[in-house]
Scaffold this active site. Structure first.
Site, PDB file in Angstrom:
ATOM      1  N   HIS A  42       0.909  -1.163  -0.006  1.00  0.00           N
ATOM      2  CA  HIS A  42      -0.178   0.037   0.021  1.00  0.00           C
ATOM      3  C   HIS A  42       0.992   1.279   0.120  1.00  0.00           C
ATOM      4  O   HIS A  42       1.749   1.492   0.974  1.00  0.00           O
ATOM      5  CB  HIS A  42      -0.758  -0.158   1.146  1.00  0.00           C
ATOM      6  CG  HIS A  42      -2.056   1.189   1.627  1.00  0.00           C
ATOM      7  ND1 HIS A  42      -3.092   0.993   0.758  1.00  0.00           N
ATOM      8  CD2 HIS A  42      -1.794   2.371   2.169  1.00  0.00           C
ATOM      9  CE1 HIS A  42      -3.753   2.170   1.111  1.00  0.00           C
ATOM     10  NE2 HIS A  42      -2.984   2.890   1.975  1.00  0.00           N
TER      11      HIS A  42
ATOM     12  N   ASP B 246       1.049   5.334   0.098  1.00  0.00           N
ATOM     13  CA  ASP B 246       0.291   6.358   0.780  1.00  0.00           C
ATOM     14  C   ASP B 246       0.846   7.630  -0.186  1.00  0.00           C
ATOM     15  O   ASP B 246       2.097   8.067   0.136  1.00  0.00           O
ATOM     16  CB  ASP B 246       0.394   6.478   1.975  1.00  0.00           C
ATOM     17  CG  ASP B 246      -0.637   5.587   2.786  1.00  0.00           C
ATOM     18  OD1 ASP B 246      -1.793   5.697   2.386  1.00  0.00           O
ATOM     19  OD2 ASP B 246      -0.124   4.964   3.544  1.00  0.00           O
TER      20      ASP B 246
ATOM     21  N   MET C 162       0.433  11.452  -0.534  1.00  0.00           N
ATOM     22  CA  MET C 162      -0.194  12.832  -0.111  1.00  0.00           C
ATOM     23  C   MET C 162       0.585  13.840  -0.594  1.00  0.00           C
ATOM     24  O   MET C 162       1.854  14.063  -1.008  1.00  0.00           O
ATOM     25  CB  MET C 162       0.139  12.651   1.609  1.00  0.00           C
ATOM     26  CG  MET C 162      -0.140  11.415   2.268  1.00  0.00           C
ATOM     27  SD  MET C 162       0.171  11.518   3.955  1.00  0.00           S
ATOM     28  CE  MET C 162      -0.205   9.914   4.528  1.00  0.00           C
TER      29      MET C 162
ATOM     30  N   MET D  15      -4.097  10.367  -1.478  1.00  0.00           N
ATOM     31  CA  MET D  15      -4.681  11.395  -0.655  1.00  0.00           C
ATOM     32  C   MET D  15      -4.074  12.782  -1.296  1.00  0.00           C
ATOM     33  O   MET D  15      -3.458  13.554  -0.903  1.00  0.00           O
ATOM     34  CB  MET D  15      -4.027  11.498   0.685  1.00  0.00           C
ATOM     35  CG  MET D  15      -4.909  10.065   1.421  1.00  0.00           C
ATOM     36  SD  MET D  15      -3.842   9.433   2.702  1.00  0.00           S
ATOM     37  CE  MET D  15      -2.762   8.377   2.010  1.00  0.00           C
TER      38      MET D  15
ATOM     39  N   ASP E  55      -8.260   1.045   6.483  1.00  0.00           N
ATOM     40  CA  ASP E  55      -6.882   1.723   6.560  1.00  0.00           C
ATOM     41  C   ASP E  55      -6.924   2.694   7.429  1.00  0.00           C
ATOM     42  O   ASP E  55      -7.953   3.530   7.654  1.00  0.00           O
ATOM     43  CB  ASP E  55      -6.541   2.427   5.206  1.00  0.00           C
ATOM     44  CG  ASP E  55      -5.336   3.154   5.071  1.00  0.00           C
ATOM     45  OD1 ASP E  55      -4.288   2.848   6.067  1.00  0.00           O
ATOM     46  OD2 ASP E  55      -5.049   3.869   4.185  1.00  0.00           O
TER      47      ASP E  55
HETATM   48  C1  DX5 Z   1      -3.198   7.117   6.602  1.00  0.00           C
HETATM   49  C2  DX5 Z   1      -2.662   6.189   5.666  1.00  0.00           C
HETATM   50  C3  DX5 Z   1      -2.435   4.906   5.905  1.00  0.00           C
HETATM   51  C4  DX5 Z   1      -1.315   4.572   6.944  1.00  0.00           C
HETATM   52  C5  DX5 Z   1      -1.661   3.755   8.132  1.00  0.00           C
HETATM   53  O1  DX5 Z   1      -3.605   8.232   6.172  1.00  0.00           O
HETATM   54  O2  DX5 Z   1      -3.574   5.994   4.776  1.00  0.00           O
HETATM   55  O3  DX5 Z   1      -2.322   4.069   5.105  1.00  0.00           O
HETATM   56  O4  DX5 Z   1      -0.039   4.143   6.746  1.00  0.00           O
HETATM   57  O5  DX5 Z   1      -0.804   3.546   9.216  1.00  0.00           O
HETATM   58  P1  DX5 Z   1      -1.214   2.677  10.474  1.00  0.00           P
HETATM   59  O6  DX5 Z   1      -1.533   1.474   9.974  1.00  0.00           O
HETATM   60  O7  DX5 Z   1      -0.149   3.021  11.154  1.00  0.00           O
HETATM   61  O8  DX5 Z   1      -2.426   3.425  11.024  1.00  0.00           O
HETATM   62 ZN    ZN Z   2      -3.402   4.708   3.247  1.00  0.00          ZN
END
Ligand code: DX5
Ligand code: ZN
Length: 220
Positions: free
Chosen positions: A31, A33, A35, A66, A173
């Site tokens: 996964h 992310d 941002m 995101m 998530d």
């Molecule tokens: C948060 C991300 C997640 C994050 C989750 O905005 O989208 O994917 O990495 O992290 P944990 O599992 O530590 O909550």
């Molecule tokens: Zn995520």
């Protein structure tokens, strides 16, 4: 339905992403992310880095965008080789058009919902998407606490999907760990993102196995 475990490389060492992708090679997807510091108050990585990760990753990439204006940017992540591209409902101008474009480019299309965003507007559009991501924390950071108030939304999504007869995945998530994964699976999730739980573990493959076993025992 077998549970899928997608570790989030947000909790990996950004100076050793290749090593840390190999550390999760027993997972289903990595996964990633993305941002942009606008949609969420944090900045991670963009297309040039994603492109290289797609080239070297031993597991398929699950992109979680995101970002503002996904209508403009998301297709490029599919072109870079993402197996799945998830954009936020709150940021998309034309989610159905975008989902169709992602599918046309060969990626699975996912729609993500912040904790306070209702799933109902998408329940008549399930045929257009491959996955609903129910955020179980406010997006932006790893290591936050799982929000139990999102469980009814997971349940409503799963019920509508079952009734539709379509094969749409429900991903969770945020705050997913050995403590919370069974609740999410019980509610109807089948794809589990875990960042700090996986990368914070002493034995990463054992943690992936443990999460998968707990989820499998509760996935319908
Ligand atoms: C948060 C991300 C997640 C994050 C989750 O905005 O989208 O994917 O990495 O992290 P944990 O599992 O530590 O909550
Ligand atoms: Zn995520």
């Amino acid at each position: 339905m077998a549970a899928l475990i997608n570790p989030s490389i947000l909790s990996a060492d950004f100076a050793n992403l290749e090593r840390d992708l190999h550390a999760i090679k027993s997972a289903d997807y990595a996964h990633v992310d993305v941002m942009d510091n606008h949609f969420v108050p944090n900045l991670t990585l963009g297309l040039p880095v994603f492109d290289r990760l797609a080239a070297i990753s031993p597991v398929p990439l699950d992109a979680h965008l995101m970002i503002d204006d996904p209508d403009r940017w998301a297709p490029q992540f599919a072109e870079a080789g993402a197996a799945s591209v998830t954009f936020h409902a709150e940021a998309a101008q034309a989610p159905v058009r975008l989902a169709r474009e992602l599918r046309r480019l060969g990626a699975r299309a996912g729609v993500a919902l912040r904790p306070a965003t209702p799933v109902e507007p998408f329940l008549d559009l399930l045929a257009e998407i491959d996955m609903i991501l129910v955020m179980t924390v406010e997006p932006g950071f790893g290591g936050q606490t799982f929000i139990d108030g999102t469980l009814p939304k997971i349940r409503r999504a799963r019920k509508a999907i079952s009734e539709s007869g379509l094969d749409v995945w429900v991903q969770v998530d945020g705050g997913v760990s050995r403590t919370t994964i069974e609740r999410a699976a019980d509610a109807g999730a089948n794809v589990f993102v875990a960042g700090s739980a996986v990368y914070g573990a002493d034995d990463i493959p054992a943690e992936i196995d443990a999460l998968r076993a707990l989820a499998d025992a509760h996935t319908h």
